[in-house]
Design an enzyme around this catalytic site. Structure first.
Site, PDB file in Angstrom:
ATOM      1  N   HIS A  98       0.818  -1.203   0.000  1.00  0.00           N
ATOM      2  CA  HIS A  98       0.000   0.000   0.000  1.00  0.00           C
ATOM      3  C   HIS A  98       0.860   1.265   0.000  1.00  0.00           C
ATOM      4  CE1 HIS A  98       0.725  -0.843   4.263  1.00  0.00           C
ATOM      5  NE2 HIS A  98       0.521   0.436   4.509  1.00  0.00           N
ATOM      6  N   HIS A 124       7.270   7.182   4.847  1.00  0.00           N
ATOM      7  CA  HIS A 124       6.551   6.593   3.724  1.00  0.00           C
ATOM      8  C   HIS A 124       5.825   7.696   2.955  1.00  0.00           C
ATOM      9  CE1 HIS A 124       3.561   6.508   7.060  1.00  0.00           C
ATOM     10  NE2 HIS A 124       2.718   6.834   6.096  1.00  0.00           N
ATOM     11  N   HIS A 143       5.294  11.193   4.924  1.00  0.00           N
ATOM     12  CA  HIS A 143       5.068  11.109   6.361  1.00  0.00           C
ATOM     13  C   HIS A 143       6.322  10.603   7.044  1.00  0.00           C
ATOM     14  CE1 HIS A 143       0.405  10.643   5.841  1.00  0.00           C
ATOM     15  NE2 HIS A 143       0.840  11.878   5.621  1.00  0.00           N
TER      16      HIS A 143
END
Length: 285
Positions: A98, A124, A143
């Site tokens: 993801h 990420h 982030h």
């Protein structure tokens, strides 16, 4: 009969191990992508996250969820510049299905926010941005996930927004682009490659102001109590660099959540232009 009992016992043990791994992954915010998606209307999409696992119910019931649209803010006089203690270190890159994630094999320092020390654990990316400012969504968002040095449950995330509008390259993304490309298309969620030596001290613009608010993780289990710091100076990136992040997945941005009674505070960096009401506009690079 004995063989059948052995098969049943083996199946039970396997199920227990899988369940334990799922609970651990959920607790640290690295839930396998197969268990949730970002597709609107999908049975595992954002509006259904709370129904997918018992401990994910806060994704729907929580009143301090992230991301949000940064609109009405209060200029705060008691906030200070972010105090960095980052150090360069050997990086490892992961494809978590993801998103792409980067962490370090050794120490990499941290950050002091509102008098509390946090250690940088991992970084990420999301494409497009999860947070918006006055309704404006950006091309990507990074982030930087930190943990309290004395309490791992206490987390702080620093977010950097990226825009490809000016067509300028980002040294940060340019250096990591070959690693994103090597990991693209991997399907088992455990793929990793050794990355370069990375110094996160160069990733936060010291001339930038920032927005601060209380929120949550933006992936299941959507744990609340996360201190968010969103840099108001938008970073440049090229379309090719944005695409290299996007190659992990078509889109991986959770929709904006209700702000409810929360207050977003704004720290204006020294020398920055006066912020217009109702919220400071994203600062030009």
């Amino acid at each position: 009969m004995a063989r059948r009992r052995d098969d049943v016992a083996l199946a039970a043990i396997t199920f227990a191990i899988v369940a334990l791994c799922a609970r651990y992954a959920s607790a640290v915010g690295t839930t396998p992508q197969s268990s949730f998606s970002y597709r609107e209307g999908d049975p595992t999409g954002p509006t259904k996250w709370a129904t997918l696992q018992k401990d994910w119910d806060v994704c729907d019931s929580g009143t301090e969820q992230s991301p949000i649209d940064v609109a009405k803010v209060e200029v705060s006089e008691d906030l200070d510049p972010l105090q960095q203690t980052y150090e360069p270190g050997d990086a490892v890159m992961h494809n978590r299905l993801h998103d792409f994630m980067l962490n370090w094999t050794g120490g990499n320092g941290g950050l002091t926010i509102e008098g509390k020390k946090y250690k940088l654990k991992q970084v990420h990316w999301h494409v497009p941005s999860e947070h918006t400012v006055n309704g404006t969504r950006f091309d990507a968002e990074m982030h930087m996930v930190h943990e309290d040095s004395t309490d791992a449950k206490s987390k702080a995330v620093v977010a950097v927004l990226f825009s490809a509008k000016a067509g300028k390259s980002s040294k940060l993304l340019r250096d990591l682009k070959p690693y994103f490309e090597r990991l693209a298309g991997k399907q088992n969620g455990t793929e990793e490659v050794k990355g370069p030596v990375v110094d996160p001290a160069a990733w936060i613009d010291k001339a930038s102001g920032y927005y601060g608010y209380e929120g949550s993780l933006t992936t299941p289990p959507c744990t609340q109590g996360v201190l968010w710091t969103i840099m108001s100076k938008v970073a440049d990136a090229s379309k090719e660099e944005i695409h290299s992040i996007e190659s992990v997945k078509e889109a991986n941005a959770r929709p904006a959540q209700k702000i409810n009674s929360r207050v977003v505070r704004y720290y204006k960096a020294a020398g920055a232009t006066e912020a217009p009401a109702p919220a400071p506009a994203p600062e030009a690079t």
